[in-house]
Motif scaffolding. Structure first.
Motif, PDB file in Angstrom:
ATOM      1  N   PRO A 130       0.795  -1.231   0.000  1.00  0.00           N
ATOM      2  CA  PRO A 130       0.000   0.000   0.000  1.00  0.00           C
ATOM      3  C   PRO A 130       0.825   1.279   0.000  1.00  0.00           C
ATOM      4  O   PRO A 130       0.274   2.364  -0.192  1.00  0.00           O
ATOM      5  CB  PRO A 130      -0.838  -0.123   1.285  1.00  0.00           C
ATOM      6  N   TRP A 131       2.133   1.164   0.229  1.00  0.00           N
ATOM      7  CA  TRP A 131       2.975   2.359   0.177  1.00  0.00           C
ATOM      8  C   TRP A 131       3.264   2.784  -1.261  1.00  0.00           C
ATOM      9  O   TRP A 131       3.739   3.890  -1.500  1.00  0.00           O
ATOM     10  CB  TRP A 131       4.285   2.099   0.918  1.00  0.00           C
ATOM     11  N   ARG A 132       2.953   1.912  -2.230  1.00  0.00           N
ATOM     12  CA  ARG A 132       3.162   2.258  -3.628  1.00  0.00           C
ATOM     13  C   ARG A 132       1.931   2.976  -4.182  1.00  0.00           C
ATOM     14  O   ARG A 132       0.818   2.802  -3.695  1.00  0.00           O
ATOM     15  CB  ARG A 132       3.433   1.009  -4.461  1.00  0.00           C
ATOM     16  N   ILE A 133       2.123   3.749  -5.240  1.00  0.00           N
ATOM     17  CA  ILE A 133       0.981   4.416  -5.871  1.00  0.00           C
ATOM     18  C   ILE A 133       0.228   3.465  -6.805  1.00  0.00           C
ATOM     19  O   ILE A 133      -0.905   3.747  -7.177  1.00  0.00           O
ATOM     20  CB  ILE A 133       1.430   5.657  -6.678  1.00  0.00           C
ATOM     21  N   THR A 134       0.836   2.343  -7.172  1.00  0.00           N
ATOM     22  CA  THR A 134       0.253   1.458  -8.176  1.00  0.00           C
ATOM     23  C   THR A 134      -1.126   0.955  -7.774  1.00  0.00           C
ATOM     24  O   THR A 134      -1.336   0.478  -6.664  1.00  0.00           O
ATOM     25  CB  THR A 134       1.167   0.252  -8.431  1.00  0.00           C
ATOM     26  N   GLY A 135      -2.067   1.060  -8.710  1.00  0.00           N
ATOM     27  CA  GLY A 135      -3.406   0.544  -8.490  1.00  0.00           C
ATOM     28  C   GLY A 135      -3.581  -0.802  -9.162  1.00  0.00           C
ATOM     29  O   GLY A 135      -2.806  -1.192 -10.030  1.00  0.00           O
ATOM     30  N   ASN A 136      -4.618  -1.522  -8.745  1.00  0.00           N
ATOM     31  CA  ASN A 136      -5.000  -2.775  -9.390  1.00  0.00           C
ATOM     32  C   ASN A 136      -6.121  -2.448 -10.364  1.00  0.00           C
ATOM     33  O   ASN A 136      -7.191  -1.956  -9.972  1.00  0.00           O
ATOM     34  CB  ASN A 136      -5.471  -3.781  -8.335  1.00  0.00           C
ATOM     35  N   SER A 137      -5.913  -2.721 -11.643  1.00  0.00           N
ATOM     36  CA  SER A 137      -6.854  -2.284 -12.681  1.00  0.00           C
ATOM     37  C   SER A 137      -8.000  -3.258 -12.907  1.00  0.00           C
ATOM     38  O   SER A 137      -8.639  -3.221 -13.954  1.00  0.00           O
ATOM     39  CB  SER A 137      -6.103  -2.027 -13.992  1.00  0.00           C
ATOM     40  N   SER A 138      -8.301  -4.112 -11.928  1.00  0.00           N
ATOM     41  CA  SER A 138      -9.481  -4.964 -12.044  1.00  0.00           C
ATOM     42  C   SER A 138     -10.764  -4.136 -12.013  1.00  0.00           C
ATOM     43  O   SER A 138     -11.782  -4.547 -12.565  1.00  0.00           O
ATOM     44  CB  SER A 138      -9.517  -5.980 -10.896  1.00  0.00           C
ATOM     45  N   VAL A 139     -10.716  -2.973 -11.344  1.00  0.00           N
ATOM     46  CA  VAL A 139     -11.871  -2.073 -11.260  1.00  0.00           C
ATOM     47  C   VAL A 139     -11.367  -0.635 -11.328  1.00  0.00           C
ATOM     48  O   VAL A 139     -10.667  -0.182 -10.423  1.00  0.00           O
ATOM     49  CB  VAL A 139     -12.664  -2.275  -9.950  1.00  0.00           C
ATOM     50  N   TYR A 140     -11.688   0.087 -12.404  1.00  0.00           N
ATOM     51  CA  TYR A 140     -11.341   1.501 -12.471  1.00  0.00           C
ATOM     52  C   TYR A 140     -12.427   2.274 -13.211  1.00  0.00           C
ATOM     53  O   TYR A 140     -13.167   1.723 -14.017  1.00  0.00           O
ATOM     54  CB  TYR A 140      -9.973   1.732 -13.111  1.00  0.00           C
ATOM     55  N   ARG A 141     -12.533   3.568 -12.897  1.00  0.00           N
ATOM     56  CA  ARG A 141     -13.586   4.407 -13.469  1.00  0.00           C
ATOM     57  C   ARG A 141     -12.992   5.677 -14.050  1.00  0.00           C
ATOM     58  O   ARG A 141     -12.083   6.281 -13.463  1.00  0.00           O
ATOM     59  CB  ARG A 141     -14.615   4.780 -12.400  1.00  0.00           C
ATOM     60  N   PHE A 142     -13.541   6.095 -15.197  1.00  0.00           N
ATOM     61  CA  PHE A 142     -13.028   7.268 -15.880  1.00  0.00           C
ATOM     62  C   PHE A 142     -14.071   7.787 -16.861  1.00  0.00           C
ATOM     63  O   PHE A 142     -15.023   7.078 -17.202  1.00  0.00           O
ATOM     64  CB  PHE A 142     -11.728   6.926 -16.622  1.00  0.00           C
ATOM     65  N   ARG A 143     -13.884   9.021 -17.316  1.00  0.00           N
ATOM     66  CA  ARG A 143     -14.727   9.563 -18.379  1.00  0.00           C
ATOM     67  C   ARG A 143     -14.167   9.089 -19.709  1.00  0.00           C
ATOM     68  O   ARG A 143     -12.973   9.235 -19.996  1.00  0.00           O
ATOM     69  CB  ARG A 143     -14.734  11.091 -18.348  1.00  0.00           C
ATOM     70  N   LEU A 144     -15.013   8.516 -20.525  1.00  0.00           N
ATOM     71  CA  LEU A 144     -14.570   8.022 -21.823  1.00  0.00           C
ATOM     72  C   LEU A 144     -13.983   9.160 -22.649  1.00  0.00           C
ATOM     73  O   LEU A 144     -14.573  10.244 -22.770  1.00  0.00           O
ATOM     74  CB  LEU A 144     -15.741   7.382 -22.564  1.00  0.00           C
ATOM     75  N   GLY A 145     -12.799   8.937 -23.192  1.00  0.00           N
ATOM     76  CA  GLY A 145     -12.120   9.929 -24.014  1.00  0.00           C
ATOM     77  C   GLY A 145     -11.319  10.955 -23.252  1.00  0.00           C
ATOM     78  O   GLY A 145     -10.568  11.729 -23.860  1.00  0.00           O
ATOM     79  N   ALA A 146     -11.424  10.967 -21.916  1.00  0.00           N
ATOM     80  CA  ALA A 146     -10.783  12.023 -21.126  1.00  0.00           C
ATOM     81  C   ALA A 146      -9.301  11.775 -20.858  1.00  0.00           C
ATOM     82  O   ALA A 146      -8.594  12.692 -20.440  1.00  0.00           O
ATOM     83  CB  ALA A 146     -11.514  12.192 -19.795  1.00  0.00           C
ATOM     84  N   HIS A 147      -8.823  10.543 -21.086  1.00  0.00           N
ATOM     85  CA  HIS A 147      -7.440  10.222 -20.748  1.00  0.00           C
ATOM     86  C   HIS A 147      -6.681   9.672 -21.965  1.00  0.00           C
ATOM     87  O   HIS A 147      -5.834   8.791 -21.834  1.00  0.00           O
ATOM     88  CB  HIS A 147      -7.397   9.222 -19.597  1.00  0.00           C
ATOM     89  N   ALA A 148      -6.989  10.231 -23.123  1.00  0.00           N
ATOM     90  CA  ALA A 148      -6.310   9.791 -24.344  1.00  0.00           C
ATOM     91  C   ALA A 148      -4.808  10.057 -24.277  1.00  0.00           C
ATOM     92  O   ALA A 148      -4.022   9.383 -24.954  1.00  0.00           O
ATOM     93  CB  ALA A 148      -6.916  10.499 -25.559  1.00  0.00           C
ATOM     94  N   ASP A 149      -4.395  11.009 -23.447  1.00  0.00           N
ATOM     95  CA  ASP A 149      -2.977  11.319 -23.318  1.00  0.00           C
ATOM     96  C   ASP A 149      -2.198  10.160 -22.705  1.00  0.00           C
ATOM     97  O   ASP A 149      -1.005   9.986 -22.972  1.00  0.00           O
ATOM     98  CB  ASP A 149      -2.770  12.591 -22.499  1.00  0.00           C
ATOM     99  N   VAL A 150      -2.870   9.344 -21.883  1.00  0.00           N
ATOM    100  CA  VAL A 150      -2.209   8.173 -21.291  1.00  0.00           C
ATOM    101  C   VAL A 150      -1.810   7.187 -22.383  1.00  0.00           C
ATOM    102  O   VAL A 150      -0.668   6.705 -22.440  1.00  0.00           O
ATOM    103  CB  VAL A 150      -3.135   7.486 -20.269  1.00  0.00           C
ATOM    104  N   LEU A 151      -2.751   6.893 -23.260  1.00  0.00           N
ATOM    105  CA  LEU A 151      -2.483   5.967 -24.361  1.00  0.00           C
ATOM    106  C   LEU A 151      -1.462   6.557 -25.328  1.00  0.00           C
ATOM    107  O   LEU A 151      -0.567   5.853 -25.807  1.00  0.00           O
ATOM    108  CB  LEU A 151      -3.781   5.639 -25.091  1.00  0.00           C
ATOM    109  N   ALA A 152      -1.574   7.845 -25.604  1.00  0.00           N
ATOM    110  CA  ALA A 152      -0.631   8.500 -26.517  1.00  0.00           C
ATOM    111  C   ALA A 152       0.798   8.434 -25.983  1.00  0.00           C
ATOM    112  O   ALA A 152       1.753   8.195 -26.738  1.00  0.00           O
ATOM    113  CB  ALA A 152      -1.056   9.948 -26.750  1.00  0.00           C
ATOM    114  N   GLU A 153       0.957   8.638 -24.671  1.00  0.00           N
ATOM    115  CA  GLU A 153       2.291   8.576 -24.077  1.00  0.00           C
ATOM    116  C   GLU A 153       2.864   7.167 -24.169  1.00  0.00           C
ATOM    117  O   GLU A 153       4.054   6.993 -24.436  1.00  0.00           O
ATOM    118  CB  GLU A 153       2.248   9.035 -22.622  1.00  0.00           C
ATOM    119  N   PHE A 154       2.008   6.162 -23.936  1.00  0.00           N
ATOM    120  CA  PHE A 154       2.501   4.789 -24.045  1.00  0.00           C
ATOM    121  C   PHE A 154       2.941   4.482 -25.465  1.00  0.00           C
ATOM    122  O   PHE A 154       4.017   3.898 -25.676  1.00  0.00           O
ATOM    123  CB  PHE A 154       1.428   3.793 -23.616  1.00  0.00           C
ATOM    124  N   ARG A 155       2.148   4.860 -26.432  1.00  0.00           N
ATOM    125  CA  ARG A 155       2.514   4.591 -27.826  1.00  0.00           C
ATOM    126  C   ARG A 155       3.807   5.298 -28.204  1.00  0.00           C
ATOM    127  O   ARG A 155       4.625   4.761 -28.944  1.00  0.00           O
ATOM    128  CB  ARG A 155       1.370   5.031 -28.748  1.00  0.00           C
TER     129      ARG A 155
END
Length: 253
Positions: A130-155
């Motif tokens: 729990p001292w890490r910032i890493t989340g478990n992505s089994s359950v996450y919520r977001f606005r569709l289209g609002a975090h396209a920069d995340v995918l762009a940075e990965f690519r």
């Protein structure tokens, strides 16, 4: 919710349940049961979408759409990073707020609050470290289209990212935290079957795994999945566990 209502066009106010199934590890029954659990535990209308490479056997209430490509260079495996495609700027024209659920979770309580809790991006906080910032992505919520920069940075930086990090949830948590948008679900909402349901040794030999108080979703990670838990199987030696009959009550269509 009326039959096939999840196939209606989404709007900015839509609540979208998003899941993903590819390959042969999980059959259509996982998607079908996930839909059934959501229908029983989410108040009001919702739009259920499965991003998949195989629609065979999936119930008609589920809208099946292709998994977008990560657009990586030829020969680079997408496994371990595929969930990042949920952050496409235009994900098949879907609008609204998306709650992503892994297909192997078991919903045991009301999940309406997952859409009501304030925040731009919410995810499970890592249980073991729990001292890490890493989340478990089994359950996450977001606005569709609002975090396209995340995918762009990965690519853009995928080669260095893959060398430095193990999977998408580590990268996702890192980027959203850097932006000051990372928040976590209340700890009691998402329980780990492995850490929170199975009694500790030696009580695991005589006590049945139990649903923790206030848990809404039970997460299966590591060596146990719902069918294993139902039958009392573990895929590691010397890790005995009794069957959990309550899985049958919840993990159904």
């Amino acid at each position: 919710m009326t039959e096939l209502a999840s196939h209606l066009p989404t709007t900015k106010d839509s609540r979208v349940i998003l899941c993903m199934k590819w390959g042969t590890k999980y059959g259509p029954e996982y998607v079908n049961r996930l839909y059934g659990m959501v229908a029983r535990h989410l108040k009001g209308d919702f739009h259920f979408v499965c991003l998949t490479d195989n629609t065979q056997g999936i119930r008609p209430e589920v809208q099946c759409l292709p998994i977008p490509s990560l657009a990586l260079p030829p020969g680079i495996p997408e496994r371990g990073w595929t969930k990042l495609t949920t952050f496409e700027a235009n994900l098949h024209g879907l609008q609204g707020t998306a709650l992503f659920l892994d297909v192997d979770v078991v919903i045991v309580g009301d999940i309406t609050p997952f859409f009501e809790m304030p925040g731009e991006f919410l995810i499970i906080h890592d249980w073991k470290r729990p001292w890490r910032i890493t989340g478990n992505s089994s359950v996450y919520r977001f606005r569709l289209g609002a975090h396209a920069d995340v995918l762009a940075e990965f690519r853009r930086d995928q080669e260095s990212v893959r060398k430095r990090l193990r999977n998408e949830q580590a990268f996702l948590s890192e980027v959203v935290h850097r932006q000051g948008k990372l928040q976590y679900w209340p700890a009691e909402w998402c329980a780990s079957y492995k850490y929170h349901c199975i009694p500790t040794w030696p009580a695991n030999y005589w006590k049945t795994p139990a649903i923790p108080p206030q848990a809404r979703i039970v997460i299966f990670h590591g060596e146990v999945n719902p069918p294993d838990a139902l039958e009392g199987r573990r895929n590691r030696k010397f890790r005995f566990v009794k069957p959990a009959p309550w899985i049958r009550d919840h993990w159904r269509e």
